[in-house]
Design a protein around this motif. Structure first.
Motif, mmCIF file in Angstrom:
data_model
loop_
_atom_site.group_PDB
_atom_site.id
_atom_site.type_symbol
_atom_site.label_atom_id
_atom_site.label_comp_id
_atom_site.label_asym_id
_atom_site.label_seq_id
_atom_site.Cartn_x
_atom_site.Cartn_y
_atom_site.Cartn_z
ATOM 1 N N ASP A 87 0.776 -1.058 -0.058
ATOM 2 C CA ASP A 87 -0.042 0.139 0.204
ATOM 3 C C ASP A 87 0.800 1.280 0.046
ATOM 4 N N VAL A 88 1.899 1.241 0.634
ATOM 5 C CA VAL A 88 2.969 2.277 0.470
ATOM 6 C C VAL A 88 3.256 2.751 -0.957
ATOM 7 N N ASP A 89 3.532 1.666 -1.713
ATOM 8 C CA ASP A 89 3.927 2.128 -2.926
ATOM 9 C C ASP A 89 2.512 2.518 -3.866
ATOM 10 N N ARG A 90 1.481 1.746 -3.641
ATOM 11 C CA ARG A 90 0.219 2.444 -4.276
ATOM 12 C C ARG A 90 -0.141 3.733 -3.861
ATOM 13 N N ILE A 91 0.125 4.004 -2.599
ATOM 14 C CA ILE A 91 -0.229 5.417 -2.231
ATOM 15 C C ILE A 91 0.868 6.447 -2.975
ATOM 16 N N GLN A 97 0.326 11.530 -8.647
ATOM 17 C CA GLN A 97 -0.878 12.160 -9.320
ATOM 18 C C GLN A 97 -1.449 13.635 -8.625
ATOM 19 N N LEU A 98 -1.514 13.436 -7.361
ATOM 20 C CA LEU A 98 -2.284 14.667 -6.697
ATOM 21 C C LEU A 98 -1.064 15.567 -6.475
ATOM 22 N N ARG A 128 4.568 19.597 -3.579
ATOM 23 C CA ARG A 128 3.871 20.743 -3.742
ATOM 24 C C ARG A 128 2.339 20.733 -4.154
ATOM 25 N N LEU A 129 1.254 21.341 -3.313
ATOM 26 C CA LEU A 129 -0.253 21.177 -3.954
ATOM 27 C C LEU A 129 -0.225 22.206 -4.530
ATOM 28 N N PRO A 130 -0.859 22.029 -5.811
ATOM 29 C CA PRO A 130 -1.321 22.863 -6.869
ATOM 30 C C PRO A 130 -1.666 24.243 -6.224
ATOM 31 N N GLY A 131 -1.273 25.408 -6.402
ATOM 32 C CA GLY A 131 -1.832 26.454 -6.081
ATOM 33 C C GLY A 131 -1.200 27.109 -4.896
#
Lengths: 350, 100
Positions: A87-91, A97-98, A128-131
């Motif tokens: 799950d570490v790799d999946r997340i 992507q996020l 970095r979160l977009p914005g």
């Protein structure tokens, strides 16, 4: 005494704190939504904003490294603690992507170890979160890695004293042990999923005698709604609506009736469903009850099977005890059910 | 038909008295509304004075149970008479509720 550079960064921090708080809320929400959407259950999702005191401590140690607040990437830190290593790799793939990942500063600590060394295992992404201009750190680790890191932190850093080599060795070899445990948990999950897929295949192909009766296999059997036709016939007695309820509680009753495979359950169903319908018609026919539960068909099959196999009132009591837990009301229920069913001679006279 | 709701710490006790038939169901559904939004409570449906329950009454009990499950509350049906027990059994709801 703080130097001017540290003072400037701390002033920048105070001004930017509301931005970090907003970013923290958005990052947490985004992570929670993404995990929910992908059906990943984790131990914890947490985030914290570095305190001014902690930042001052960091600047006192290595302030020269940072020209401005934006150079410090862990003012906001988020952490996801998973059950499984995969799950570490999946997340991590989802995080890519996020967020925009600062690859130059991100570290997969799991890959830093030499072949013969063990220790801290986590994936650290600088994101970095977009914005937003500021970056933040996202740590991903398993529950066991988290336990190791927390205990290591407690025994090592917190005391502020370097601990002897012998103890370090013992702590590090535990990291190796937990790595084996993490791998084993992942393998077990994979094998259980394979087993479930095999069972579903057998159920779909009608090879019910090859499937042992247990919680998992019974769920697969129920997915095919084997009691739906009987329930619909019973509902038609009073034009009733059917409320869906869980049937898994009947597993214990079916085992007590001697079912060891799904084939046994299916034979029980086909052998007694007509009698179960007759019992329902006898019970509901003189009432205006126009709501039934989806358990009614299976419940009546079990009642008929118990009585036709000579189980009598005691057998019914055992059934209600298995379904409702032991309580005094079950005796009255067994009595009532027995008396009702006794009016149908074919049930109580095998 | 009369419904009384009493709060007792973590427990909420709704006592029903009379016949919960179709005619009484509209008012009873209104009376039990305070139970629908309780979070993490134990909701006792005291039926010691309840003489009869119809399908409409069953639907009210089911709504209470459904809302309670959504809000982390637990529903216990207490002291049902033989006729009501029979209704719960015949309709297959007996194992859905915790009955004391």
């Amino acid at each position: 005494m703080m130097d001017l550079h540290t003072e400037m960064i701390l002033e920048e921090y105070r001004e930017a704190r509301p931005v970090f708080e907003k970013m923290q809320t958005e990052v947490l929400q985004l992570l929670r939504d993404t995990l929910n959407k992908n059906g990943i259950i984790v131990t914890a999702i947490e985030a914290r904003i570095k305190t001014e005191e902690s930042l001052a401590g960091k600047l006192a140690l290595k302030g020269a490294k940072y020209a401005t607040l934006s150079d410090i990437t862990d003012i906001l830190g988020a952490r996801i603690i998973t059950f499984y290593t995969d799950d570490v790799d999946r997340i991590a793939a989802m995080a890519e992507q996020l967020f925009e990942i600062d690859w130059a500063n991100s570290v997969d600590k799991r890959r830093l170890h030499q072949l013969d060394s063990f220790g801290y295992n986590s994936l650290h992404y600088i994101c970095r979160l977009p914005g937003y201009d500021f970056r933040f750190e996202l740590q991903l680790r398993t529950t066991l890695q988290h336990a190791w890191a927390s205990i290591n932190h407690d025994t090592g850093y917190k005391s502020g004293v370097e601990i002897p080599r012998e103890y370090m060795r013992r702590i590090n070899r535990l990291a190796g042990l937990l790595e084996i445990a993490d791998d084993e948990f992942s393998h077990i999950r994979t094998e259980i999923n394979d087993y479930r897929r095999r069972v579903q295949q057998l159920v779909q192909n009608g090879k019910l005698d090859d499937v042992l009766l247990d919680g998992d296999t019974f769920r697969s059997y129920l997915d095919a709604k084997p009691f739906a036709i009987l329930n619909k016939r019973i509902a038609a007695i009073n034009q009733a609506e059917i409320q869906e309820v869980p049937l898994i509680r009947y597993l214990g009753v079916l085992k007590e009736l001697g079912c060891t495979t799904l084939g046994d359950v299916n034979r029980l169903r086909t052998r007694y469903e007509e009698d179960a319908y007759t019992l329902a018609r006898h019970q509901l026919g003189n009432t205006d009850l126009d709501i039934i539960s989806s358990a009614v068909g299976l419940q009546n099959i079990c009642i008929v099977a118990i009585l036709r196999q000579g189980g009598g009132k005691m057998g019914l009591l055992r059934m209600f005890n298995a379904l409702n837990g032991h309580n005094t009301d079950n005796e009255a229920l067994a009595e009532l059910t027995y008396n009702q069913a006794s009016a149908l001679s074919f049930i109580t006279q095998p | 038909m009369k419904t009384t709701i009493v709060e007792n710490g973590n427990q909420w006790i709704a006592s029903f008295s009379g016949r919960l038939d179709t005619a009484a169901a509209v008012q009873t559904a209104e009376d039990v509304k305070p139970l629908m939004e309780l979070s993490n409570k134990e909701i006792i449906l005291d039926c010691s004075e309840l003489e009869y329950i119809s399908s409409s009454g069953l639907r009210i009990f089911l709504s209470i149970r459904k809302e309670a499950a959504t809000h982390g509350s637990k529903v216990i049906v207490r002291s049902i008479n033989a006729d009501i027990r029979q209704v719960f059994m015949m309709t297959g709801f007996i194992s859905l509720f915790e009955i004391q």
